[in-house]
Design a protein around this motif. Sequence first.
Motif, mmCIF file in Angstrom:
data_model
loop_
_atom_site.group_PDB
_atom_site.id
_atom_site.type_symbol
_atom_site.label_atom_id
_atom_site.label_comp_id
_atom_site.label_asym_id
_atom_site.label_seq_id
_atom_site.Cartn_x
_atom_site.Cartn_y
_atom_site.Cartn_z
ATOM 1 N N UNK A 70 -0.008 -9.181 13.687
ATOM 2 C CA UNK A 70 -0.598 -9.613 14.952
ATOM 3 C C UNK A 70 -1.017 -11.228 14.717
ATOM 4 N N UNK A 71 -0.396 -12.049 15.781
ATOM 5 C CA UNK A 71 -0.648 -13.603 15.853
ATOM 6 C C UNK A 71 -2.153 -13.642 15.934
ATOM 7 N N UNK A 72 -2.399 -14.839 15.488
ATOM 8 C CA UNK A 72 -3.696 -15.732 15.956
ATOM 9 C C UNK A 72 -4.993 -14.566 15.077
ATOM 10 N N UNK A 73 -4.492 -13.655 14.285
ATOM 11 C CA UNK A 73 -5.498 -13.079 13.523
ATOM 12 C C UNK A 73 -5.927 -13.641 12.195
ATOM 13 N N UNK A 74 -6.730 -13.270 11.265
ATOM 14 C CA UNK A 74 -6.801 -13.510 10.108
ATOM 15 C C UNK A 74 -5.660 -13.571 9.253
ATOM 16 N N UNK A 75 -5.535 -14.102 7.841
ATOM 17 C CA UNK A 75 -4.287 -14.293 6.946
ATOM 18 C C UNK A 75 -4.104 -12.674 6.571
ATOM 19 N N UNK A 76 -2.869 -12.538 6.594
ATOM 20 C CA UNK A 76 -2.270 -11.232 6.354
ATOM 21 C C UNK A 76 -1.304 -11.314 5.493
ATOM 22 N N UNK A 77 -1.355 -10.243 4.233
ATOM 23 C CA UNK A 77 -0.535 -10.373 3.175
ATOM 24 C C UNK A 77 0.817 -9.215 3.557
ATOM 25 N N UNK A 78 1.736 -10.175 3.530
ATOM 26 C CA UNK A 78 3.180 -9.008 4.057
ATOM 27 C C UNK A 78 3.956 -8.782 2.424
ATOM 28 N N UNK A 79 4.184 -7.701 2.077
ATOM 29 C CA UNK A 79 4.890 -7.303 0.999
ATOM 30 C C UNK A 79 6.346 -7.100 1.235
ATOM 31 N N UNK A 80 7.078 -8.101 0.591
ATOM 32 C CA UNK A 80 8.645 -7.776 0.907
ATOM 33 C C UNK A 80 9.078 -7.012 -0.311
ATOM 34 N N UNK A 81 9.621 -5.808 0.019
ATOM 35 C CA UNK A 81 9.882 -4.989 -1.001
ATOM 36 C C UNK A 81 11.556 -5.160 -1.534
#
Length: 523
Positions: free
Chosen positions: A321-332
């Motif tokens: 979701x854009x505009x939210x707090x920082x998010x960690x994305x795991x590229x597997x």
Amino acid sequence: MTRRLRGGHLAAAAGLVFLATAPAHAQSDGQALLAETCGGCHAADASGALSRISGQRKTPEGWLMTIVRMRLFHDAAIEPQVQSELVRYLSNTQGLAPSETEGHRYILERAPNHVEEVEAPLAEMCARCHSGARVSLQRRTPEEWNLLVNFHVGQWPTLEYQALSRDREWLKIAREEIVPYLAETYPLETEAWSSWLEAEMPEATGDWAFVTRLPEQGEAYGTLTVSGDDQPFEVSGTLMTADGTELPVSGRLNVYTGFEWRANLKIGGTDYREIAAISEDGGSLSGRLFLADEDSLGGAFSAVKAGGAPAIAGVVPSTLKAGSSSGSVQIVGTGLEAVTLSGPIEASGGEQNAYGIAIDLTPEAETNGAVTIAAGDATLSDDFAVYDHVDSVKIEPPYAVARVGGDGGTTPRVKARFEAIGYWNGPDGEPGTDDDVRIGALPATWSVAPFDQIAEQMEDVKYAGEIDAELGIFTPGPAGLNPERPFSTNNAGDLKVLADTGEATGEGHLIVTVQRWNDPPIR
């Protein structure tokens, strides 16, 4: 040089395929065991090939069904250990090549609510009783296809009086039209199978990085290590859910025909089964992971093998979701020294870990679009999206079937699981048209409603079952007569499935029907 795979045990319980341990037999021993076990009824020719058996090729599940039928219908005395060895030998020597199973693997993976598109004449002649894929996953000589027709008439003599049979000369059409069609479309001898027998089989042992989706926990990723010199192989690993929960993975794996992956896994104390296919180059794996006791609840499974060129299995989470707090994305994936993201957001770098690379993202408001992920020569274009808004929601599957049943026993309840898939309007600016752009699965609040006036009168919402408001899993009601309903009818129902993401709503269709009494490995 072709590597031969040996050992293992494939069996059926409650319509599911599972694996256990059994001693290994070499190919020569398998041939001798086949002659010893089956030669009393199936005559051998000058080369030693047994009648009927030598004119067919099938998947492991197909051979299992044949052997079980011999036991049930013809009192063949075949012990479970012998059955497992025969399934392995026949799958390895008279199986299907990877390309011959393409387009039909959903039936092996027991994918729920798959709507087949079977064209005439097979739709009327074959698929009215079982899946079209059940036919497509066999290869036979013309003589064997003809004998299969004869078997159907002998085993089920009323089939000529059923719907789509009594209005035509079923047996004549079957022999004069269907048999030639099947013999040409699915012949015993093919270049694909000959080439596969000569190919070097992919190695299952080693380390794999995977993405999947669990029924309750949702999107997940992890690593598997497959080890051992003989089958069944040992499987160990770790699974991480999107919220950071770590679950241990353990189990056993057998591989048939060089690529047919069949595993029993325990994930965080819960039993799962996995049916998948190793790619011909041995670098990837795709299939389905599902609950051992509820095969309708599961998700796609995709993995890449460590040690090769950079490869990406997937991304968790698949939407941000854009505009939210920082998010960690795991590229597997594997071999990912650095990644580059392009599209509505641009980023590079990330922190390496056991599963690939994790990267922190903070997309600004009003950022929308699919993000392309690249690492070396590996790219992923449609598996990750950033969204600021949702224009419409579609339910997947759009049409589903759940089944009433008992708690335990051979006819348990069959649940249904739904996902709310967000979309942006396409160039035409209208929702629900062909140019809509898929975002991905979104959190939603779930409910059910009567599908029509009759469903409302019958109070289907009250009796047919309940849907989990957060998970989207529908649990049908118990089987049997219900004296509270008109005519004491059972708890069948016709329902709308409703999802509300807060920005948009979607609607699906659910039929709650009676038990599935016959549930073979290939439906």
